[in-house]
Design a protein around this motif. Sequence first.
Motif, PDB file in Angstrom:
ATOM      1  N   GLU A 141     -10.728  40.661  21.806  1.00 47.17           N
ATOM      2  CA  GLU A 141     -10.025  39.387  21.564  1.00 47.17           C
ATOM      3  C   GLU A 141     -10.080  38.459  22.780  1.00 47.17           C
ATOM      4  O   GLU A 141      -9.623  37.323  22.701  1.00 47.17           O
ATOM      5  CB  GLU A 141      -8.559  39.643  21.219  1.00 47.17           C
ATOM      6  CG  GLU A 141      -8.323  40.379  19.919  1.00 47.17           C
ATOM      7  CD  GLU A 141      -8.401  41.888  20.088  1.00 47.17           C
ATOM      8  OE1 GLU A 141      -8.450  42.370  21.241  1.00 47.17           O
ATOM      9  OE2 GLU A 141      -8.439  42.585  19.063  1.00 47.17           O
ATOM     10  N   CYS A 188     -20.868  42.667  26.672  1.00 48.24           N
ATOM     11  CA  CYS A 188     -19.959  41.870  25.861  1.00 48.24           C
ATOM     12  C   CYS A 188     -20.303  42.049  24.382  1.00 48.24           C
ATOM     13  O   CYS A 188     -21.363  42.585  24.042  1.00 48.24           O
ATOM     14  CB  CYS A 188     -19.988  40.400  26.269  1.00 48.24           C
ATOM     15  SG  CYS A 188     -21.616  39.680  26.327  1.00 48.24           S
ATOM     16  N   ARG A 223     -10.651  44.418  27.299  1.00 50.53           N
ATOM     17  CA  ARG A 223     -10.147  43.077  26.955  1.00 50.53           C
ATOM     18  C   ARG A 223      -9.073  42.625  27.929  1.00 50.53           C
ATOM     19  O   ARG A 223      -8.752  41.445  28.007  1.00 50.53           O
ATOM     20  CB  ARG A 223      -9.610  43.068  25.532  1.00 50.53           C
ATOM     21  CG  ARG A 223      -8.426  43.985  25.310  1.00 50.53           C
ATOM     22  CD  ARG A 223      -8.017  43.965  23.869  1.00 50.53           C
ATOM     23  NE  ARG A 223      -7.056  45.013  23.602  1.00 50.53           N
ATOM     24  CZ  ARG A 223      -6.726  45.413  22.393  1.00 50.53           C
ATOM     25  NH1 ARG A 223      -7.286  44.862  21.348  1.00 50.53           N
ATOM     26  NH2 ARG A 223      -5.849  46.356  22.210  1.00 50.53           N
ATOM     27  N   LYS A 281     -17.526  37.222  24.662  1.00 55.77           N
ATOM     28  CA  LYS A 281     -16.377  37.803  23.968  1.00 55.77           C
ATOM     29  C   LYS A 281     -16.268  39.294  24.269  1.00 55.77           C
ATOM     30  O   LYS A 281     -17.250  40.034  24.157  1.00 55.77           O
ATOM     31  CB  LYS A 281     -16.503  37.562  22.469  1.00 55.77           C
ATOM     32  CG  LYS A 281     -16.368  36.091  22.129  1.00 55.77           C
ATOM     33  CD  LYS A 281     -16.444  35.822  20.644  1.00 55.77           C
ATOM     34  CE  LYS A 281     -16.338  34.320  20.389  1.00 55.77           C
ATOM     35  NZ  LYS A 281     -16.629  33.983  18.986  1.00 55.77           N
ATOM     36  N   ALA A 304     -11.879  36.093  25.492  1.00 55.63           N
ATOM     37  CA  ALA A 304     -13.078  35.269  25.641  1.00 55.63           C
ATOM     38  C   ALA A 304     -13.149  34.755  27.074  1.00 55.63           C
ATOM     39  O   ALA A 304     -12.166  34.218  27.597  1.00 55.63           O
ATOM     40  CB  ALA A 304     -13.032  34.104  24.660  1.00 55.63           C
ATOM     41  N   ALA A 348      -9.680  30.574  25.792  1.00 53.24           N
ATOM     42  CA  ALA A 348     -10.716  31.295  26.524  1.00 53.24           C
ATOM     43  C   ALA A 348     -10.372  31.183  28.001  1.00 53.24           C
ATOM     44  O   ALA A 348      -9.753  30.206  28.444  1.00 53.24           O
ATOM     45  CB  ALA A 348     -12.091  30.701  26.237  1.00 53.24           C
TER      46      ALA A 348
END
Lengths: 147, 158
Positions: free
Chosen positions: B19, B94, B65, B16, B21, B132
């Motif tokens: 936000e 991460c 991100r 992660k 993934a 994801a």
Amino acid sequence: MARGQAWVLDLGSGASAAIGERELVLLLYDAAAFRVPYAPPYANRVLFWEERALPVLDLPVRAGTSSVGADTKFVAVVGYLRDGDASLQYGVLPLASPPVRAEVDDEQGCELPEPLERWRPLAVSCFRAQGVAIPVLDLGRAFGPSA
Amino acid sequence: MSRAPERGGARFAILKLDETALVLPQSEVRAIEAADDVVLQEPPAGGVGWIAVAEHRWPVYSLTRELVPSGQPARSRRMCALLGTGGQLFGLLCDEVEVTALDPSAITPLPDCMQLAGSPVTAIARRSGGIACVTTPLRLSRLVGLPAAAPAAARRAA
């Protein structure tokens, strides 16, 4: 004189375009879409529908007539055939208002006017309705890889 | 590291980054270290530092991100996942690592119009509450600019 049915789409930002009557599959309101990083600005969200991840395509951004996606509440799930692939593909177009059905005949056909020139790579034809030129989308191209 | 309830399907690691993934096969995550153990002196080009694992030190990178390499990692990047690309490893900072099973039917290829040259994302996996991005260590290594063969990358830790 040939007649056909189309859906005219209000894409927001003052842009309109049309698709064939059979290409509109579903209209949703305020559907949740998920942002995908490292994707083109015109296609950086997906919406899940029937276990599929469908690309959400901001057409004015794709055409280069707007730099940001319009504030839209409706989304149209559209179906189309991709070149060399017989299976139906699906995608999503954000709309500012529900689509309007239109009956189009040959006499309404026109050249793509200069102000809509940027839509040429995405359009198969164009027609006039109430004095307004409306490009007819080639969804396979619009949802295809960027040139 | 969090561990999701056991389910059927192949095992994946989810990294992660705020936000965002990222999903990789679990086997491609060789180790998970604390970000505090990353040595920040003389970072590699485009990276943030080095991590020592099994008597070797490996370059460490950070992504935003939006999956843009960043030399200044966010404070939330508290872990360092050591990822494998053949014999060459590298660390990726991460926020959290989750090991979970994913049903292959939950993974769909990235649609044509969403593909950008150089993108590390190859597919999208649906998970509860969101998505994801499926990727590979090789694609991530290209994204961060890890040299194809970096003799310095595997120097023995001092």
